[in-house]
Design a protein around this motif. Structure first.
Motif, mmCIF file in Angstrom:
data_model
loop_
_atom_site.group_PDB
_atom_site.id
_atom_site.type_symbol
_atom_site.label_atom_id
_atom_site.label_comp_id
_atom_site.label_asym_id
_atom_site.label_seq_id
_atom_site.Cartn_x
_atom_site.Cartn_y
_atom_site.Cartn_z
ATOM 1 N N GLU A 73 29.830 -3.058 53.268
ATOM 2 C CA GLU A 73 28.714 -3.452 52.954
ATOM 3 C C GLU A 73 27.631 -2.303 53.375
ATOM 4 O O GLU A 73 26.688 -1.977 52.411
ATOM 5 N N VAL A 74 27.612 -1.632 54.279
ATOM 6 C CA VAL A 74 26.631 -0.389 54.738
ATOM 7 C C VAL A 74 27.084 0.738 53.620
ATOM 8 O O VAL A 74 26.183 1.424 53.050
ATOM 9 N N GLY A 75 28.689 1.030 53.712
ATOM 10 C CA GLY A 75 28.706 2.056 52.973
ATOM 11 C C GLY A 75 28.480 2.006 51.486
ATOM 12 O O GLY A 75 28.214 2.896 50.649
ATOM 13 N N SER A 76 28.540 0.698 50.769
ATOM 14 C CA SER A 76 28.261 0.211 49.577
ATOM 15 C C SER A 76 26.915 0.526 49.075
ATOM 16 O O SER A 76 26.555 0.428 48.042
ATOM 17 N N GLY A 77 26.101 0.217 50.242
ATOM 18 C CA GLY A 77 24.557 0.302 49.833
ATOM 19 C C GLY A 77 23.956 -1.243 49.785
ATOM 20 O O GLY A 77 22.814 -1.333 49.597
ATOM 21 N N ASN A 78 24.619 -2.130 50.049
ATOM 22 C CA ASN A 78 24.316 -3.510 50.230
ATOM 23 C C ASN A 78 23.445 -3.747 51.624
ATOM 24 O O ASN A 78 22.629 -4.685 51.689
ATOM 25 N N MET A 79 23.989 -2.948 52.559
ATOM 26 C CA MET A 79 23.362 -3.371 53.879
ATOM 27 C C MET A 79 22.833 -2.111 54.502
ATOM 28 O O MET A 79 23.162 -0.886 54.192
ATOM 29 N N TYR A 80 21.769 -2.391 55.218
ATOM 30 C CA TYR A 80 21.052 -1.243 56.015
ATOM 31 C C TYR A 80 21.362 -1.445 57.466
ATOM 32 O O TYR A 80 21.116 -2.637 58.015
ATOM 33 N N THR A 81 21.517 -0.334 58.386
ATOM 34 C CA THR A 81 21.580 -0.650 59.693
ATOM 35 C C THR A 81 21.258 0.567 60.405
ATOM 36 O O THR A 81 21.448 1.988 59.804
ATOM 37 N N GLY A 82 20.524 0.756 61.362
ATOM 38 C CA GLY A 82 20.237 2.072 62.314
ATOM 39 C C GLY A 82 20.963 1.950 63.537
ATOM 40 O O GLY A 82 20.707 3.113 64.214
ATOM 41 N N SER A 83 21.938 1.128 63.664
ATOM 42 C CA SER A 83 22.636 1.065 64.934
ATOM 43 C C SER A 83 23.736 2.293 64.929
ATOM 44 O O SER A 83 24.420 2.185 63.833
ATOM 45 N N ALA A 84 23.912 2.901 65.856
ATOM 46 C CA ALA A 84 24.572 4.135 65.911
ATOM 47 C C ALA A 84 26.065 3.648 65.804
ATOM 48 O O ALA A 84 26.811 4.755 65.243
ATOM 49 N N ASP A 85 26.629 2.603 66.170
ATOM 50 C CA ASP A 85 28.107 2.348 66.045
ATOM 51 C C ASP A 85 28.336 2.032 64.873
ATOM 52 O O ASP A 85 29.739 1.836 64.602
ATOM 53 N N VAL A 86 27.696 1.613 63.892
ATOM 54 C CA VAL A 86 27.944 0.940 62.641
ATOM 55 C C VAL A 86 27.289 1.569 61.468
ATOM 56 O O VAL A 86 27.483 1.190 60.297
ATOM 57 N N ASN A 87 26.563 2.669 61.631
ATOM 58 C CA ASN A 87 25.646 3.350 60.436
ATOM 59 C C ASN A 87 26.327 4.516 60.130
ATOM 60 O O ASN A 87 25.663 5.024 59.149
ATOM 61 N N ALA A 88 27.644 4.799 60.212
ATOM 62 C CA ALA A 88 28.033 6.200 59.822
ATOM 63 C C ALA A 88 28.234 6.122 58.396
ATOM 64 O O ALA A 88 28.012 7.202 57.710
ATOM 65 N N MET A 89 28.610 5.205 57.727
ATOM 66 C CA MET A 89 28.903 5.113 56.452
ATOM 67 C C MET A 89 27.469 5.022 55.578
ATOM 68 O O MET A 89 27.643 5.267 54.262
ATOM 69 N N ARG A 90 26.315 4.737 56.053
ATOM 70 C CA ARG A 90 25.258 4.782 55.260
ATOM 71 C C ARG A 90 25.003 6.328 54.803
ATOM 72 O O ARG A 90 24.313 6.490 53.862
ATOM 73 N N ALA A 494 12.112 5.599 52.275
ATOM 74 C CA ALA A 494 13.406 5.879 51.409
ATOM 75 C C ALA A 494 14.140 6.827 51.643
ATOM 76 O O ALA A 494 13.585 7.899 52.173
ATOM 77 N N GLU A 495 15.522 6.600 51.599
ATOM 78 C CA GLU A 495 16.615 7.750 51.938
ATOM 79 C C GLU A 495 17.383 7.670 50.720
ATOM 80 O O GLU A 495 18.063 6.426 50.420
ATOM 81 N N TYR A 496 17.993 8.883 50.470
ATOM 82 C CA TYR A 496 19.272 8.761 49.471
ATOM 83 C C TYR A 496 20.087 9.964 50.046
ATOM 84 O O TYR A 496 19.758 11.079 50.519
ATOM 85 N N TYR A 497 21.460 9.497 49.765
ATOM 86 C CA TYR A 497 22.452 10.117 50.087
ATOM 87 C C TYR A 497 23.708 10.293 48.780
ATOM 88 O O TYR A 497 23.727 9.337 48.188
ATOM 89 N N THR A 498 24.103 11.536 48.522
ATOM 90 C CA THR A 498 25.157 11.475 47.608
ATOM 91 C C THR A 498 26.392 11.745 47.969
ATOM 92 O O THR A 498 26.675 12.593 48.823
ATOM 93 N N PRO A 499 27.316 10.755 47.852
ATOM 94 C CA PRO A 499 28.810 10.807 48.300
ATOM 95 C C PRO A 499 29.526 11.799 47.696
ATOM 96 O O PRO A 499 29.296 12.299 46.412
ATOM 97 N N GLU A 500 30.588 12.290 48.143
ATOM 98 C CA GLU A 500 31.282 13.504 47.630
ATOM 99 C C GLU A 500 32.760 12.683 47.414
ATOM 100 O O GLU A 500 33.064 11.671 47.663
ATOM 101 N N PHE A 504 35.153 8.389 49.303
ATOM 102 C CA PHE A 504 35.848 7.192 48.776
ATOM 103 C C PHE A 504 37.178 6.729 49.524
ATOM 104 O O PHE A 504 37.376 5.709 49.469
ATOM 105 N N LEU A 505 37.865 7.527 50.220
ATOM 106 C CA LEU A 505 38.614 7.272 51.216
ATOM 107 C C LEU A 505 38.317 7.595 52.741
ATOM 108 O O LEU A 505 37.805 8.663 52.780
ATOM 109 N N LEU A 506 38.902 6.689 53.518
ATOM 110 C CA LEU A 506 38.381 6.882 54.914
ATOM 111 C C LEU A 506 39.180 7.990 55.543
ATOM 112 O O LEU A 506 40.573 8.351 55.261
ATOM 113 N N PRO A 507 38.742 8.674 56.543
ATOM 114 C CA PRO A 507 39.754 9.399 57.289
ATOM 115 C C PRO A 507 40.829 8.779 58.156
ATOM 116 O O PRO A 507 40.598 7.813 58.654
#
Length: 529
Positions: A73-90, A494-500, A504-507
């Motif tokens: 949800e955060v990774g897909s752009g459906n959710m927003y969070t500023g919490s450090a433990d869950v916001n890496a995919m934003r 507003a913030e914008y990020y472009t995935p590479e 699309f696959l996790l480490p």
């Protein structure tokens, strides 16, 4: 991977001697959990049927608790969070040391290991009083769970090791990954094995009996897997078998007109007629048995809180998703809370210790994510008897988490009928698609495209863990274009990020790579014998 293999004996013992979790009604029917001999434990149908209890909850907890939302949800752009433990995919900055990534990975392998134990050993551990259909239904549930775990693994990480029997690797725990196409073959075979063994059901009004998966559940999940593989004819056929069976119904559709989309996500409607597969939570006094969504979502401020814990509102709706709803879409209010929205069924704690019902406050009083809105789906409020069920000491509750609903199966049917074409006016596809739209209060369409279905999936399934995977099904350039255009910030900036391509696959987790360097080697074909 060595860590996974070395913990296999723990899962084997847990599976064969104990029931790792419990849920209401049929999920609480289990023997005591101490001093049980193996033969005595599986001497009855009830004991065998309870062997999969934990696989509806506790083995999935570290996946569902934060990881599922942080990635899908955060990774897909459906959710927003500023919490450090869950916001890496934003910002697409997740790495192999991320704690929630490790939790999600470990949870998947816990499910594989426990399923393997049941598939490989349960038949030899039952007494003569156990009926064969009960035994096979239990094994069928294990096949379903293993398939589901691998379906997540392959979509999240790509090549991973195929392990059908953990004991095969105890002497050599350094294992190659296998090809993506082989993993999908395993998934299809496992769902077919589940279909062969599981009971047929009709989801009735006795919701307590609907918690366990059925033959129809496995067919529905297999239809989704076929869709991912662009096996459109197979996906359509499987979806139509489920539709024609009448097992599931659209909540608020013609068969259940007194219900609504919002009703699906209330505690009292756990395991309703629309539920195809859901995690089953039970506040049994152990951490990891309850559902944490009511705390993670919702509102938590000194003025008003919907959380039963000392914190809340870790995740919020994204600005991009809030702008995606068209006027009149009833799903918006059931999914996202905006200032002024009223939910009289939700009990809240107000400043000074008084209780009240929920009217969403002004944007600057909703919570710490500065989104100006909160998540309503799965937010059921302060514990309130029959309206919410119980709450445990961690603020976790017993409302189910849906992994697949009948509405999604209808959209799968429409997309499979489209079969990669430009548009379709096929009557069956339109019936399935428009049933979902009409339930949302929207008018029917006379012709549909993939983009119509894609948008409908996003809005119908928002905050249910699917949009990341839908984006992953698109051509990469198209998915990157969509995500680069998303406002992934809060209401102030507003913030914008472009995935590479690689995002699309996790480490793989760093610790597992260190123990099993073959995770980084090219995948090898799997021998299915």
């Amino acid at each position: 991977m060595k860590k996974i293999i070395n913990t296999y004996k723990l899962f084997l013992v847990a599976t064969l001697f104990l029931t790792l979790g419990s849920c209401e009604d049929e999920f609480t029917n289990r023997p005591p959990e101490d001093g049980i001999s193996l033969d005595a434990y599986y001497s009855s149908n009830e004991q065998v049927a309870s062997a999969t209890n934990g696989m509806y909850s506790r083995t999935w907890f570290q996946f569902e608790n934060k990881f599922m939302w942080a990635v899908s949800e955060v990774g897909s752009g459906n959710m927003y969070t500023g919490s450090a433990d869950v916001n890496a995919m934003r910002t697409f900055a997740i790495n192999g040391s991320d704690t929630e990534l490790v939790n999600g990975w470990s949870s998947m392998w816990a499910n594989v290991a426990q399923a393997n134990a049941i598939i490989n050993f349960l038949s030899s551990r039952v007494g003569p009083a156990v009926d064969e259909d009960v035994l096979q239904n239990t094994i069928g549930q294990a096949y379903f769970m293993r398939a589901t775990a691998y379906f997540y693994l392959v979509r999240l990480w790509g090549p991973v090791p195929i392990i059908e029997n953990n004991l095969n690797y105890t002497s050599s725990p350094v294992i190659n990954t296998n090809r993506v196409e082989d993993i999908y073959t395993l998934i299809e075979r496992d769902y077919l094995a589940a279909i062969d063994r599981l009971y047929e059901k009709n989801r009735g009004t006795n919701y307590a009996e609907n918690g366990r998966i059925s033959k129809g559940s496995a067919k529905a999940m297999l239809a989704k897997v076929y869709l991912y593989g662009k096996k459109y004819a197979e996906a359509k056929q499987m979806a139509e078998e489920v539709i024609s069976s009448g097992e599931f119904k659209l909540y608020g559709g013609p068969s259940l007109p007194s219900k609504t989309y919002a009703d699906i996500f209330t505690y009292g409607n756990n395991n309703n007629e629309e539920s195809i597969f859901a995690f089953q939570w039970k506040t049994d006094g152990r951490y990891g048995s309850g559902n944490n969504c009511n705390t993670q979502f919702g509102i938590s401020t000194p003025q008003i809180t919907t959380s039963n814990a000392s914190y809340g509102g870790v995740f919020a709706p994204s600005q991009d998703l809030m702008a995606a709803y068209e006027p009149g879409d009833l799903r918006r209010k059931a999914t996202i809370m905006l200032p002024g929205d009223s939910y009289p069924e939700v009990k809240v704690l107000l400043a000074g210790g008084a209780f009240g019902t929920l009217t969403v406050p002004a944007a600057d009083q909703i919570g710490g994510q500065n989104a100006g809105a909160a998540i309503k789906k799965y937010c059921i409020g302060i514990v309130n008897g029959a309206n919410t069920g119980q709450v445990d000491e961690w603020g976790m509750m017993e409302n189910v988490t849906y992994i697949m609903r009948y509405a999604e199966l209808l959209l799968i049917h429409a997309e499979a009928t489209l079969a990669g074409g430009g548009s379709t006016s096929d009557a069956g596809a339109l019936a399935s698609f428009n049933a979902v739209r009409n339930r949302a209060g929207l008018s029917s369409l006379s012709s549909i495209t993939f983009n119509d279905i894609f948008k409908e999936r996003r809005l119908e399934l928002a905050f249910e863990g699917d949009y990341w995977f839908d984006l992953g099904r698109l051509p990469r350039a198209q998915a990157i274009s969509i995500m680069a255009a998303q406002n992934r910030g809060n209401r102030f900036a507003a913030e914008y990020y472009t995935p590479e391509e690689g995002d699309f696959l996790l480490p793989y987790p760093d610790n597992d790579v260190a123990k099993n360097p073959k995770l980084l080697e090219p995948p090898v074909p799997y021998d299915f014998n």
